[in-house]
Scaffold this motif. Structure first.
Motif, short mmCIF file in Angstrom:
data_model
loop_
_atom_site.label_atom_id
_atom_site.label_comp_id
_atom_site.label_asym_id
_atom_site.label_seq_id
_atom_site.Cartn_x
_atom_site.Cartn_y
_atom_site.Cartn_z
N ALA A 83 -13.65 -6.44 -0.99
CA ALA A 83 -12.58 -5.65 -1.60
C ALA A 83 -12.75 -5.55 -3.11
CB ALA A 83 -11.22 -6.28 -1.26
N VAL A 84 -13.14 -6.67 -3.75
CA VAL A 84 -13.33 -6.67 -5.20
C VAL A 84 -14.52 -5.80 -5.60
CG1 VAL A 84 -14.01 -8.12 -7.15
CG2 VAL A 84 -12.17 -8.85 -5.63
N VAL A 85 -15.62 -5.93 -4.88
CA VAL A 85 -16.82 -5.14 -5.22
C VAL A 85 -16.54 -3.66 -5.03
CG1 VAL A 85 -19.18 -4.64 -4.52
CG2 VAL A 85 -18.43 -7.01 -4.74
N LEU A 86 -15.87 -3.28 -3.93
CA LEU A 86 -15.56 -1.87 -3.70
C LEU A 86 -14.65 -1.34 -4.79
CD1 LEU A 86 -15.55 0.70 -1.98
CD2 LEU A 86 -13.68 -0.30 -0.63
N CYS A 87 -13.60 -2.10 -5.10
CA CYS A 87 -12.62 -1.63 -6.07
C CYS A 87 -13.23 -1.54 -7.47
CB CYS A 87 -11.40 -2.55 -6.06
SG CYS A 87 -10.22 -2.19 -7.38
N PHE A 88 -13.69 -2.66 -7.99
CA PHE A 88 -14.13 -2.69 -9.38
C PHE A 88 -15.49 -2.02 -9.57
CE2 PHE A 88 -11.00 -6.07 -9.17
CZ PHE A 88 -10.26 -5.83 -10.32
N GLY A 89 -16.32 -2.02 -8.52
CA GLY A 89 -17.57 -1.27 -8.61
C GLY A 89 -17.31 0.23 -8.72
N ALA A 90 -16.38 0.73 -7.89
CA ALA A 90 -16.04 2.15 -7.96
C ALA A 90 -15.36 2.49 -9.28
CB ALA A 90 -15.16 2.53 -6.78
N LEU A 91 -14.48 1.61 -9.77
CA LEU A 91 -13.83 1.86 -11.05
C LEU A 91 -14.85 1.90 -12.19
CD1 LEU A 91 -10.60 -0.33 -10.86
CD2 LEU A 91 -10.76 2.16 -10.80
N THR A 92 -15.88 1.04 -12.08
CA THR A 92 -16.93 1.07 -13.10
C THR A 92 -17.66 2.41 -13.10
OG1 THR A 92 -17.23 -1.32 -12.89
CG2 THR A 92 -19.02 -0.08 -13.91
N VAL A 93 -17.95 2.92 -11.89
CA VAL A 93 -18.63 4.22 -11.78
C VAL A 93 -17.73 5.33 -12.34
CG1 VAL A 93 -19.53 5.93 -10.17
CG2 VAL A 93 -20.03 3.50 -9.82
N VAL A 94 -16.42 5.26 -12.02
CA VAL A 94 -15.49 6.27 -12.54
C VAL A 94 -15.47 6.25 -14.07
CG1 VAL A 94 -13.04 6.87 -12.71
CG2 VAL A 94 -14.04 6.34 -10.48
N ILE A 108 -6.15 0.99 -3.95
CA ILE A 108 -5.12 0.79 -2.93
C ILE A 108 -5.70 0.42 -1.57
CG2 ILE A 108 -3.28 1.97 -1.65
CD1 ILE A 108 -2.76 3.63 -4.17
N ALA A 109 -6.75 1.11 -1.14
CA ALA A 109 -7.28 0.89 0.21
C ALA A 109 -7.74 -0.55 0.46
CB ALA A 109 -8.41 1.88 0.49
N PRO A 110 -8.51 -1.19 -0.45
CA PRO A 110 -9.00 -2.55 -0.17
C PRO A 110 -7.90 -3.60 -0.07
CG PRO A 110 -10.30 -1.53 -1.92
CD PRO A 110 -9.11 -0.66 -1.70
N LEU A 111 -6.68 -3.27 -0.48
CA LEU A 111 -5.61 -4.26 -0.39
C LEU A 111 -5.31 -4.66 1.05
CD1 LEU A 111 -3.10 -2.82 -3.04
CD2 LEU A 111 -4.63 -4.78 -3.31
N LEU A 112 -5.68 -3.82 2.01
CA LEU A 112 -5.38 -4.11 3.41
C LEU A 112 -6.27 -5.21 3.97
CD1 LEU A 112 -4.77 -0.52 4.82
CD2 LEU A 112 -3.07 -2.29 4.31
N TRP A 113 -7.48 -5.40 3.45
CA TRP A 113 -8.35 -6.46 3.97
C TRP A 113 -8.77 -7.43 2.87
CZ3 TRP A 113 -10.03 -1.29 3.81
CH2 TRP A 113 -11.04 -1.01 2.91
N VAL A 173 0.83 -1.20 0.00
CA VAL A 173 0.00 0.00 0.00
C VAL A 173 0.87 1.25 0.00
CG1 VAL A 173 -1.60 1.35 1.40
CG2 VAL A 173 -2.01 -1.09 1.05
N ALA A 174 1.95 1.25 0.78
CA ALA A 174 2.83 2.42 0.85
C ALA A 174 3.49 2.68 -0.50
CB ALA A 174 3.88 2.21 1.94
N VAL A 175 3.98 1.63 -1.14
CA VAL A 175 4.65 1.79 -2.45
C VAL A 175 3.67 2.30 -3.49
CG1 VAL A 175 5.74 0.54 -4.33
CG2 VAL A 175 6.44 0.09 -1.97
N LEU A 176 2.46 1.71 -3.52
CA LEU A 176 1.47 2.14 -4.51
C LEU A 176 1.01 3.58 -4.28
CD1 LEU A 176 -0.74 -1.08 -4.86
CD2 LEU A 176 0.85 -0.13 -6.54
N THR A 195 -3.39 1.40 -11.55
CA THR A 195 -4.63 0.66 -11.69
C THR A 195 -4.35 -0.82 -11.89
OG1 THR A 195 -5.63 2.61 -12.71
CG2 THR A 195 -6.81 0.53 -12.97
N GLY A 196 -3.18 -1.14 -12.45
CA GLY A 196 -2.82 -2.53 -12.64
C GLY A 196 -2.74 -3.33 -11.36
N ALA A 197 -2.66 -2.64 -10.21
CA ALA A 197 -2.64 -3.35 -8.94
C ALA A 197 -3.95 -4.07 -8.67
CB ALA A 197 -2.35 -2.36 -7.80
N ALA A 198 -4.99 -3.74 -9.45
CA ALA A 198 -6.26 -4.45 -9.31
C ALA A 198 -6.10 -5.93 -9.63
CB ALA A 198 -7.33 -3.83 -10.21
#
Length: 382
Positions: free
Chosen positions: A73-84, A60-65, A29-32, A101-104
């Motif tokens: 984590a997947v729904v938060l990440c990819f759902g938000a990316l879809t909205v973006v 980055i944030a969902p990587l912690l849990w 998370v720190a590196v990203l 974004t490749g960290a997904a």
């Protein structure tokens, strides 16, 4: 066929005990975060900064849990990316997102590594929807679009493969422990049967002489009491030990006195030397059999895995509290790992733990491999 695969995947349970956040997650998370900030400042041709920062945050944030809540984590990440991406399409804004974004891909891997089957199916659907939307938001060639799908599918397949391998190893370890428990149960069964047979014989003798010689009848009762106490202690050893149905072995169980049978002729390599010292009488039959089995397995491992070994020494030392077994060889071990990696070592550790002892196996400081086990003289179930 696809329907059968999805049905089987849907019913797959979540792997037990996924690790919580570990230092590698914080480091990632720190590196990203540093990478994203630097890229947002230095790179040109990006989408509007608010959208870029939101996209970086939800990746980055969902990587912690991601291990404990992979679907969330997947729904938060990819759902938000879809909205973006939908906002980018609606606003007609040009420019791309950050390369971070490749960290997904990590989340796609984690979904199939730590998620339950239905979580993996649902999460895969969310990822595929985002891939379709982002292809529209960032028009690319067919080859690039196929490559994007391939990257995410490969990441998911890698997670599933590692999950299968870890599950297979856990099953193999459980089978090794079960086999060792079955062996212990068989040995304890034979020992208890021996005591009970002695009780029956003494009871018959006592009844025969009760009228003519009461003192001998009392002696028989004392012998019966001692044998019954021993039998009860050995019977308690069977609590919690599973035993599969199999033919019984009628040969006497080996003990410390039988260790000399493990030595080979002078021409055999590696040569096995057995040294017995201390108080080795009156050991519990289960403990005596365990010492023999541990030494036998250690010698077998040395012959199979110790390269260029010429000598194996077996030292058994008995004392008032217990008995210690040490097996050393002078070969070069096939692995420098001192952990319990092989299934034979798993069985040895399981047997020692069940009998209330301690076990360690690993390379010595100079050369070779050492197996050391310490067992109590009289065993109490753990």
């Amino acid at each position: 066929m696809v329907t059968d695969v999805l049905r089987a995947l849907w019913a797959e349970p979540r792997p037990a005990n996924p690790p919580a956040r570990i230092p590698r997650d914080w480091a990632l998370v720190a590196v990203l975060t540093i990478w994203s900030v630097a890229e947002a400042v230095l790179r040109d041709g990006l989408a509007p900064l608010p959208l870029v920062l939101v996209a970086a945050l939800v990746i980055i944030a969902p990587l912690l849990w991601r291990r404990t809540h992979p679907l969330g984590a997947v729904v938060l990440c990819f759902g938000a990316l879809t909205v973006v991406d939908l906002v980018r399409i609606g606003a007609g804004s040009g420019g791309g997102l950050l390369m971070s974004t490749g960290a997904a891909l990590v989340l796609a891997y984690t979904l199939f590594r730590w998620g339950a089957g239905r979580e993996a199916v649902i999460g895969l659907g969310v990822i595929l929807v985002w891939l379709a939307v982002t292809t529209v938001a960032d028009p690319t060639s067919l080859a690039d679009a196929v490559g994007a799908y391939a990257f995410f599918l490969f990441s998911a397949a890698l997670g599933a493969a590692i999950r299968f391998h870890a599950g297979a190893r856990i099953r193999d370890i459980d089978e090794a422990k079960t086999r060792e428990r079955e062996q212990i149960a068989r040995e304890l069964h034979d020992t208890v049967a021996h005591h009970v047979s002695g009780i029956a014989i003494q009871a018959q003798a006592g009844r025969a002489v009760a009228a003519s010689d009461p003192e001998r009848a009392v002696e028989a009762l004392v012998t019966i009491e001692d044998a019954a106490t021993r039998a009860l202690l050995e019977m308690r050893a069977m609590v919690g030990v599973l035993r599969a149905s199999q033919d019984a072995e009628f040969a006497p169980q080996p003990s410390v006195a039988d260790l000399e049978r493990l030595t080979s002729g002078a021409e055999a390599r590696p040569h096995v030397q057995v040294t017995l010292s201390g108080e080795l009488e009156d050991l519990s039959p289960a403990v005596g059999a365990a010492i023999y089995r541990l030494a036998q397995e250690s010698i077998t491992n040395a012959r199979r895995h110790a390269r260029h070994a010429t000598r194996v020494t077996v030292v058994v030392v008995g004392h008032a509290e217990g008995v210690r077994l040490t097996v050393d060889d002078d070969g070069a071990p096939s692995t420098a790992d001192g952990g319990i990696a092989g299934y034979g070592l798993v069985g040895m550790q399981e047997r020692t733990t069940l009998l209330g002892g301690t076990f360690h196996a690993g390379p010595t400081a100079d050369r070779g491999w050492r197996v050391q086990a310490t067992l109590p003289r009289t065993w109490t179930a753990r």
